[in-house]
Enzyme design. Sequence first.
Site, mmCIF file in Angstrom:
data_model
loop_
_atom_site.group_PDB
_atom_site.id
_atom_site.type_symbol
_atom_site.label_atom_id
_atom_site.label_comp_id
_atom_site.label_asym_id
_atom_site.label_seq_id
_atom_site.Cartn_x
_atom_site.Cartn_y
_atom_site.Cartn_z
ATOM 1 N N GLU A 1 5.936 15.825 28.298
ATOM 2 C CA GLU A 1 4.640 15.132 28.425
ATOM 3 C C GLU A 1 4.751 14.130 29.559
ATOM 4 O O GLU A 1 5.627 13.252 29.533
ATOM 5 C CB GLU A 1 4.246 14.405 27.129
ATOM 6 N N TYR B 1 4.245 8.388 30.459
ATOM 7 C CA TYR B 1 2.894 8.385 31.021
ATOM 8 C C TYR B 1 2.758 7.260 32.037
ATOM 9 O O TYR B 1 3.264 6.156 31.823
ATOM 10 C CB TYR B 1 1.853 8.194 29.908
ATOM 11 N N ASN C 1 7.687 16.549 17.529
ATOM 12 C CA ASN C 1 7.136 15.831 18.681
ATOM 13 C C ASN C 1 7.136 14.337 18.382
ATOM 14 O O ASN C 1 6.711 13.921 17.294
ATOM 15 C CB ASN C 1 5.692 16.276 18.938
ATOM 16 N N GLU C 2 7.600 13.546 19.323
ATOM 17 C CA GLU C 2 7.578 12.079 19.191
ATOM 18 C C GLU C 2 7.947 11.676 17.770
ATOM 19 O O GLU C 2 7.207 10.960 17.072
ATOM 20 C CB GLU C 2 6.221 11.507 19.630
ATOM 21 N N GLU D 1 -3.209 20.872 23.637
ATOM 22 C CA GLU D 1 -3.189 20.322 22.279
ATOM 23 C C GLU D 1 -4.581 20.448 21.654
ATOM 24 O O GLU D 1 -5.602 20.464 22.366
ATOM 25 C CB GLU D 1 -2.776 18.837 22.343
ATOM 26 N N GLN E 1 -2.927 16.995 30.194
ATOM 27 C CA GLN E 1 -2.884 18.281 29.554
ATOM 28 C C GLN E 1 -3.706 19.252 30.379
ATOM 29 O O GLN E 1 -4.454 18.834 31.257
ATOM 30 C CB GLN E 1 -3.435 18.194 28.133
HETATM 31 O O1 AHR Z 1 -0.921 13.853 25.110
HETATM 32 C C1 AHR Z 1 -1.537 13.019 24.185
HETATM 33 C C2 AHR Z 1 -0.565 12.473 23.157
HETATM 34 O O2 AHR Z 1 0.355 11.629 23.787
HETATM 35 C C3 AHR Z 1 0.297 13.477 22.448
HETATM 36 O O3 AHR Z 1 -0.332 14.050 21.366
HETATM 37 C C4 AHR Z 1 1.456 12.651 21.982
HETATM 38 O O4 AHR Z 1 2.628 13.394 21.851
HETATM 39 C C5 AHR Z 1 1.553 11.556 23.039
HETATM 40 O O5 AHR Z 1 1.684 10.314 22.486
#
Ligand code: AHR
Length: 517
Positions: free
Chosen positions: A322, A265, A195-196, A48, A371
């Site tokens: 992600e 996450y 995305n999101e 990103e 990432q």
């Molecule tokens: O990976 C960092 C961020 O986490 C990304 O930009 C977003 O999609 C997520 O919230």
Amino acid sequence: MPPTLARALFLFAVVASTAPAATETQITLHGTQSGPVINRNIYGQFSEHLGHCIYGGIWVGKDSPIPNVQGYNKAVIDALRNLHVPLLRWPGGCFADEYHWKDGVGPLDKRPSMYNSNWGGVVEDNHFGTNEFLNMCEMLGIEPYICVNIGSGTVRETQEWIEYMTSDADSPMANLRRANGRDKAWKVHYIAVGNEAWGCGGSMTPEFYANNFRRYNTYIKNYAPAKADALYRVACGASGDEYDWTDTVMKIAGKQMDGISLHYYTLPNRDWKNKGSATDFNKGNYLATISTTLDMDTFVAKHSAVMDKYDPEKRVGLCVDEWGIWTDVEPGTNPAFLFQQNSQRDAIIAALNLHIFQAHADRVRMANIAQVVNVLQAMILTDKDKVVLTPTYHVFEMLSVHQGATSLPLDLKTPDLSQSKEKIPTVSASASRDAAGKVHLSLVNTDPDSPATVSCVLEGISATRVAGRILTAPTFTAHNTFESPHAVEPKAFNGATASGGTLSVVLPPLSVVVLDL
Ligand code: AHR
């Protein structure tokens, strides 16, 4: 008895009596059965325009004193080549829904700048754009995975971008590409539609997003003549346990999509406001984090069950585009750049998640760790011309033998860690048979203190030789630095023997082992 030998025996007795006992794990590996193929895209990465992922990470520019290949950081490119990266997501993330691709093509000095509002308000000069990304993927044999902007972009922008990348017609966008120095269309197969969308990608409701998916998707055309090159469209899915989002989007748009995403996450303290340090944590925190990361298994299973309601044949893939551990940033670095160190704990986390995806290979067709360089659970850290390969890099490289292989079912009986209140299985295992017929077994010992003994019955597999590699460290906080880049690295593993159809392995504490049978 010579005094030195007596002393050695005494020391051995002391060590033997105080060393923690190994725990017993039993595995039956069904070599006569075949599970689903492990899609190689499960080993995907994410890049990103955030912090130093692109600028200073992948891209340094052609005039940089840092050794580069046409502007790409040479050390990073070399490391990515050795990693066998199958797929790379770009340009975001949250950045994708603010990105206007036409600003990033053409002569560098004519490209307008933009304000990167998500990641520290830095001014983006658009020097790394579509051509730079796709040329890099082509050079490294990586499948590009493009996230289009449906948050602040238009349907027309998306339509034209697809034409620019994939059309060989004598058409306006294909001709713009030619004018920008690229004759043939690139091979682009994977497209994420936003995305999101529930958050930074437009704060949409699931109904609103699903209808927008259908609208954008109508104009995401297949320009490539071969059916095999048809686009694979990934809808924006849920975060964590938001099963209602998956349900609604599948209900309204399930028939139009090829995949739907999931983001999750691992937060060491399960708390966005107090995530915790990447390298300064204790055993209690290590155990809590391992338990937190194992929630991925529940999320994948439950989202998959929701998808089964609308797609019982499992045509639609679950794309975990992600995932990874998200800690506090390194002290003294820009909090918006998400630069964190990477420890042996993170290597264990990476291996556990890859095993989870492989166990659900019937539904999980893609995953992208967040990432690839300098951001979150990165493979590679850079400081100008210096590069560090993280323990997570090594796990991805070691387990890459499973990419595209056929999974082999296994039964696993392993005790839970006694040190933890929460349930943490001591050993995690995953196996596959590759195209050449070789069987690969990967094993993780999550125990921070004790070795784990594994007895594995090999059904229908005649193993005469066992070769292996191990990634381990004396502590869960161990990590590689620019000053000491080789502290945590894979080594040859000699702790496995095969005899009479049984494989016996002793896994040291905190280890990831990959065996080739
Ligand atoms: O990976 C960092 C961020 O986490 C990304 O930009 C977003 O999609 C997520 O919230």
